[in-house]
Scaffold this active site. Structure first.
Site, PDB file in Angstrom:
ATOM      1  N   ASP A   4     -54.331  40.401  60.143  1.00  0.00           N
ATOM      2  CA  ASP A   4     -55.661  40.797  59.716  1.00  0.00           C
ATOM      3  C   ASP A   4     -55.582  42.286  59.316  1.00  0.00           C
ATOM      4  O   ASP A   4     -54.719  43.011  59.825  1.00  0.00           O
ATOM      5  CB  ASP A   4     -56.616  40.580  60.893  1.00  0.00           C
ATOM      6  N   ASP A   6     -58.551  44.826  58.817  1.00  0.00           N
ATOM      7  CA  ASP A   6     -59.473  45.769  59.469  1.00  0.00           C
ATOM      8  C   ASP A   6     -59.548  45.554  60.988  1.00  0.00           C
ATOM      9  O   ASP A   6     -59.870  44.471  61.463  1.00  0.00           O
ATOM     10  CB  ASP A   6     -60.866  45.629  58.853  1.00  0.00           C
ATOM     11  N   TYR A  15     -67.017  47.745  55.512  1.00  0.00           N
ATOM     12  CA  TYR A  15     -67.220  47.744  54.064  1.00  0.00           C
ATOM     13  C   TYR A  15     -66.690  49.012  53.405  1.00  0.00           C
ATOM     14  O   TYR A  15     -67.327  49.620  52.545  1.00  0.00           O
ATOM     15  CB  TYR A  15     -68.714  47.536  53.741  1.00  0.00           C
ATOM     16  N   GLN A  48     -62.925  40.023  53.033  1.00  0.00           N
ATOM     17  CA  GLN A  48     -63.568  41.200  52.437  1.00  0.00           C
ATOM     18  C   GLN A  48     -64.904  40.792  51.823  1.00  0.00           C
ATOM     19  O   GLN A  48     -65.087  40.807  50.600  1.00  0.00           O
ATOM     20  CB  GLN A  48     -62.646  41.841  51.393  1.00  0.00           C
ATOM     21  N   SER A  49     -65.855  40.445  52.705  1.00  0.00           N
ATOM     22  CA  SER A  49     -67.157  39.982  52.211  1.00  0.00           C
ATOM     23  C   SER A  49     -67.963  41.112  51.578  1.00  0.00           C
ATOM     24  O   SER A  49     -68.971  40.867  50.918  1.00  0.00           O
ATOM     25  CB  SER A  49     -67.958  39.337  53.345  1.00  0.00           C
ATOM     26  N   ASP A 118     -57.990  40.790  65.473  1.00  0.00           N
ATOM     27  CA  ASP A 118     -58.762  41.435  66.541  1.00  0.00           C
ATOM     28  C   ASP A 118     -60.013  40.660  66.940  1.00  0.00           C
ATOM     29  O   ASP A 118     -60.721  41.095  67.850  1.00  0.00           O
ATOM     30  CB  ASP A 118     -59.135  42.872  66.141  1.00  0.00           C
TER      31      ASP A 118
HETATM   32 MG   LIG Z   1     -60.474  42.462  61.941  1.00  0.00          MG
END
Ligand SMILES: [Mg+2]
Ligand SMILES: [Zn+2]
Length: 188
Positions: A4, A6, A15, A48-49, A118
């Site tokens: 993953d 972020d 964002y 990545q919404s 995470d």
């Molecule tokens: Mg994450």
């Protein structure tokens, strides 16, 4: 090994479209270096919404990802979902699409992949794809996500120890053993 982005490889700045704000998580540089030296392919599987929401442009996202590679080195694959929960896509984690896509690019079975993340979504995506999931909790990880995780590691250093130890401890076929030893099988 699929990571993953972020909150796992880099600090989670919600964002984020600014490459200057990219900051590796503790141990990330060293962990990736060890995996690359052991010839373990590394990839990113990231939701990545912010792109679907219009908060991050595709170009900004590309710049952030380029900065990630500048700081952490090149990845063998990037699988990115730019959709949002309501879009009904098959890639946004907890769906398995990103894991399946990254495994296909690496030319391996998802069953031979380890997904590191995470939050519970990362673990659910791993499970749905048949991959091994390892959770590295952060401040945003909920207690129930930790309880439900198939495996929990302290940090990325711990993750790499677990995965490389498992590789090293895998039985070496008798006929291949001299070759494997000659190649430095136990060097990691
Ligand atoms: Mg994450
Ligand atoms: Zn998607």
């Amino acid at each position: 090994m699929l990571f993953d982005r972020d909150g796992t490889l880099i600090r989670d700045v919600p964002y984020n479209g600014d490459p200057r704000l990219v900051e590796p998580m503790p141990g990330a540089t060293e962990a990736l270096g060890r995996l690359r030296r052991a010839d373990v392919p590394v990839a990113v599987v990231t939701n990545q919404s912010g792109v679907a929401k219009g908060l991050v442009t595709p170009d900004e996202m590309d710049q952030v990802n380029a900065r990630v590679e500048e700081l952490l080195g090149p990845f063998d694959a990037w699988a990115i979902c730019v959709h949002d929960d309501g879009d009904g896509c098959t890639c946004r984690k907890p769906a398995p699409g990103l894991v399946i896509r990254a495994a296909a690019v690496l030319d391996v079975s998802p069953r031979d992949c380890v997904v590191v993340g995470d939050i519970g979504r990362d673990m659910a995506a791993a499970r749905a794809a048949g991959a091994r999931g390892i959770l590295v909790p952060t401040m945003v990880t909920r207690p129930e996500e930790i309880d439900e995780a198939p495996e929990v590691a302290d940090d990325l250093t711990d993750v790499v120890e677990r995965v490389l130890n498992d590789v090293r401890e895998a039985p070496v076929p008798a006929a291949a053993a001299p070759w494997a030893r000659a190649m430095g099988w136990s060097r990691w």
